[in-house]
Write a protein that holds these residues in place. Structure first.
Motif, PDB file in Angstrom:
ATOM      1  N   GLY A  26       0.810  -1.224   0.000  1.00  0.00           N
ATOM      2  CA  GLY A  26       0.000   0.000   0.000  1.00  0.00           C
ATOM      3  C   GLY A  26       0.837   1.265   0.000  1.00  0.00           C
ATOM      4  N   ALA A  27       2.156   1.144  -0.100  1.00  0.00           N
ATOM      5  CA  ALA A  27       3.017   2.325  -0.109  1.00  0.00           C
ATOM      6  C   ALA A  27       2.985   2.993  -1.483  1.00  0.00           C
ATOM      7  N   ALA A  28       3.020   4.338  -1.507  1.00  0.00           N
ATOM      8  CA  ALA A  28       2.938   5.085  -2.764  1.00  0.00           C
ATOM      9  C   ALA A  28       4.304   5.219  -3.405  1.00  0.00           C
ATOM     10  N   HIS A  29       4.406   4.821  -4.678  1.00  0.00           N
ATOM     11  CA  HIS A  29       5.648   4.971  -5.432  1.00  0.00           C
ATOM     12  C   HIS A  29       5.602   6.176  -6.357  1.00  0.00           C
ATOM     13  N   ALA A  30       4.424   6.668  -6.644  1.00  0.00           N
ATOM     14  CA  ALA A  30       4.288   7.876  -7.464  1.00  0.00           C
ATOM     15  C   ALA A  30       2.937   8.504  -7.153  1.00  0.00           C
ATOM     16  N   GLU A  31       2.853   9.808  -7.354  1.00  0.00           N
ATOM     17  CA  GLU A  31       1.609  10.523  -7.094  1.00  0.00           C
ATOM     18  C   GLU A  31       1.343  11.493  -8.238  1.00  0.00           C
ATOM     19  N   HIS A  32       0.065  11.681  -8.592  1.00  0.00           N
ATOM     20  CA  HIS A  32      -0.310  12.605  -9.667  1.00  0.00           C
ATOM     21  C   HIS A  32      -1.572  13.357  -9.232  1.00  0.00           C
ATOM     22  N   ARG A  33      -1.532  14.679  -9.353  1.00  0.00           N
ATOM     23  CA  ARG A  33      -2.709  15.490  -9.019  1.00  0.00           C
ATOM     24  C   ARG A  33      -3.073  16.351 -10.216  1.00  0.00           C
ATOM     25  N   SER A  34      -4.359  16.522 -10.478  1.00  0.00           N
ATOM     26  CA  SER A  34      -4.759  17.442 -11.548  1.00  0.00           C
ATOM     27  C   SER A  34      -6.147  17.995 -11.283  1.00  0.00           C
ATOM     28  N   ASP A  35      -6.513  19.021 -12.070  1.00  0.00           N
ATOM     29  CA  ASP A  35      -7.838  19.638 -11.950  1.00  0.00           C
ATOM     30  C   ASP A  35      -8.858  18.967 -12.860  1.00  0.00           C
ATOM     31  N   GLU A  36      -8.488  17.807 -13.409  1.00  0.00           N
ATOM     32  CA  GLU A  36      -9.403  17.126 -14.332  1.00  0.00           C
ATOM     33  C   GLU A  36     -10.405  16.266 -13.577  1.00  0.00           C
ATOM     34  N   GLY A  37     -11.285  16.951 -12.821  1.00  0.00           N
ATOM     35  CA  GLY A  37     -12.334  16.253 -12.084  1.00  0.00           C
ATOM     36  C   GLY A  37     -13.495  15.890 -12.988  1.00  0.00           C
ATOM     37  N   LEU A  38     -14.606  15.501 -12.351  1.00  0.00           N
ATOM     38  CA  LEU A  38     -15.805  15.110 -13.094  1.00  0.00           C
ATOM     39  C   LEU A  38     -16.218  16.173 -14.104  1.00  0.00           C
ATOM     40  N   THR A  39     -16.140  17.436 -13.693  1.00  0.00           N
ATOM     41  CA  THR A  39     -16.588  18.533 -14.553  1.00  0.00           C
ATOM     42  C   THR A  39     -15.809  18.545 -15.871  1.00  0.00           C
ATOM     43  N   THR A  40     -14.497  18.384 -15.787  1.00  0.00           N
ATOM     44  CA  THR A  40     -13.678  18.325 -17.002  1.00  0.00           C
ATOM     45  C   THR A  40     -13.946  17.034 -17.774  1.00  0.00           C
ATOM     46  N   VAL A  44     -14.248  16.218 -21.834  1.00  0.00           N
ATOM     47  CA  VAL A  44     -13.177  15.584 -22.641  1.00  0.00           C
ATOM     48  C   VAL A  44     -13.189  14.058 -22.535  1.00  0.00           C
ATOM     49  N   GLY A  45     -13.979  13.504 -21.636  1.00  0.00           N
ATOM     50  CA  GLY A  45     -14.040  12.051 -21.490  1.00  0.00           C
ATOM     51  C   GLY A  45     -13.119  11.547 -20.373  1.00  0.00           C
ATOM     52  N   PHE A  46     -13.514  10.430 -19.740  1.00  0.00           N
ATOM     53  CA  PHE A  46     -12.735   9.876 -18.626  1.00  0.00           C
ATOM     54  C   PHE A  46     -11.489   9.143 -19.125  1.00  0.00           C
ATOM     55  N   GLU A  47     -11.651   8.438 -20.236  1.00  0.00           N
ATOM     56  CA  GLU A  47     -10.584   7.590 -20.774  1.00  0.00           C
ATOM     57  C   GLU A  47      -9.283   8.363 -21.049  1.00  0.00           C
ATOM     58  N   PRO A  48      -9.346   9.477 -21.810  1.00  0.00           N
ATOM     59  CA  PRO A  48      -8.095  10.205 -22.076  1.00  0.00           C
ATOM     60  C   PRO A  48      -7.454  10.773 -20.807  1.00  0.00           C
TER      61      PRO A  48
END
Lengths: 312, 312
Positions: A26-40, A44-48
């Motif tokens: 359960g340890a994190a090896h990488a992290e990614h944050r973005s503003d691409e929530g449900l609204t975005t 543009v679609g969830f897949e991309p």
């Protein structure tokens, strides 16, 4: 050699997403944050968005993905229907719904519904934070999860008994930005210090009023007209009033005389709520919300047997 | 032959003005309404708006003008400084401030200030409605004046003892138009029928909660997601909740067990509040707000000896 990555965990909310690449512990090896929530994603679609996220995390091709939050709403990627309370936390996690997708196992944790006729309520995402809070199975716990729509949850013997929403963050934003109080509060409504005695005094007043704050709001406007209340103090008064009222109301409805609260929060909100609990003389166990959701997502993946070599 | 006109009375608020040409008995011979409130006057000036108003009323050149409301604010025509409570209603009216002006006597009634450090409050305009409500001088009266910023006032032996603001109308507008509840409520938030049982049920719940409504708000969103709550019923639930909460909160703070309420209101608001008082089993004396402000302005003119042949 680093442990192999076994799961991608994503908290996919309305306005932002946070993702981690986790190993079998359960340890994190990488992290990614973005503003691409449900609204975005609705545009543009969830897949991309997911593909960009997987690339940013450098996730191997065959690693499965576990998701919680608004991605599972009716207007999301695929609906993960609400689980009704009361329900055990393990059963909620096991209700994860598979996204039809070629070549990768992607599942979304369901939200919770309280179907009471007079007090219906829903949540999406907080159920996963709750799973990650690692509450003791025995006994009754009152959990406070502050935010735009703060959730207070009663957990008894490992099951969510009921919960309720206080839209404190949304009320604060509306009142400070769009009501007559905006003239008093100015441009920095969120820069509230818990050291400000105006914050503490507003809390005390709110705690004594049991959640009835409406008759105190206009005092902020009148305070700037009559007493020269500064914008900083006006914001502190509104913040103390709103959080104090939430705690007073939830205490009245949910807390027994001797109960303590588990606070699941991060950053500024954690600081503000801890101070209010201190003023209310309530015992608090504080848990970081970002950590809790990551642990909860890992637990959901484990419960759904998505992790090779880690039994459910 | 009609009685001669002796005074022009103007209720000059933030967004609109209402004016009457009155005779020595206080009867209206002409009425003029417009959207040229303080907001417009700050751009185009008070003087030209008044001239248009006097022309519309066909007011004789020498007739004096008595004004109440936001025209007397610091950002208004001329500041009519707040009178501090407690104060007798007659003394408030006599505090009218003269507008420097060639050829006509124009005065503005002051607003009221409650300078309590924890609960400061202000009003402008409602003090004149109060004067026009013609309360019996003897005894204690609780007066409810609903609106964007509802005022509840305690009058004892002809003097305003204290008052408080509940921003119920503003909260309703913010929540129905700008919060997450807008998705549930739709485009007609104000079309609430007191006959709707959802309105009555929400009132009952709010009256039992003593003014603590925040934890009930999200039930409107959840109700549309889980129970198919219609937009009409969602608006009725929010309206019942907000007005019920105001009455519950004010009752808790202001009303003795056996007290009755004087309601000063017009139109839809009068209907909604009367129904809530009925559900709360409170005795109500209802007074039309438009009539009250006209009578109050006439009384202010009389108290300031602006009316020839009518003693103060």
């Amino acid at each position: 050699m680093a442990a192999a990555s076994v799961i991608v965990a994503i908290d996919w909310g309305t306005t932002r997403m946070r993702a981690w690449l986790l190993d079998a512990e359960g340890a994190a090896h990488a992290e990614h944050r973005s503003d691409e929530g449900l609204t975005t994603a609705q545009t543009v679609g969830f897949e991309p968005i997911l593909q960009r996220c997987l690339a940013a995390l450098r996730a191997p091709d065959d690693v499965p993905v576990i998701i919680c939050g608004m991605a599972g709403a009716r207007q999301g990627w695929i609906e993960a229907p609400y689980v009704d309370v009361p329900s055990s936390i393990a059963a909620i996690l096991r209700g994860a719904v598979r996204v039809p997708h070629a070549g990768r196992d992607i599942r979304i944790v369901p939200g919770l519904a309280c179907r009471s006729l007079d007090a219906p309520d829903v949540m999406r995402g907080e159920e996963t934070q709750l799973a990650g809070a690692k509450l003791e199975t025995a006994g009754r716990h009152v959990v406070c999860m502050p935010g735009t729509h703060s959730k207070w949850v009663i957990v008894d013997s490992g099951a969510v008994e009921t919960f309720r929403t206080w839209p404190t963050g949304e009320l604060f934003a509306l009142l400070s930005g769009h009501s007559i109080l905006r003239h008093s509060i100015g441009e920095q409504p969120d820069a509230v210090s818990t050291e400000n005695p105006v914050f503490a005094r507003a809390c005390e007043i709110a705690l004594a009023d049991g959640g009835d704050f409406a008759s105190r709001l206009f005092s902020i406007r009148a305070g700037s007209l009559l007493h020269g209340l500064t914008p900083e103090d006006a914001a502190a008064r509104l913040s103390g009033l709103m959080i104090g009222s939430e705690v007073a109301s939830a205490r009245r409805q949910f807390l027994h005389a001797d109960a303590s609260v588990t606070l699941v929060a991060s950053g500024t909100l954690a600081t503000l709520y801890r101070r209010v609990f201190e003023i209310a003389e309530l015992e608090v166990r504080a848990i970081d919300a970002d950590t809790a959701v990551r642990i909860g997502l890992f637990e959901a993946a484990r419960q759904n047997e998505m992790i090779q070599g880690v039994p459910a």
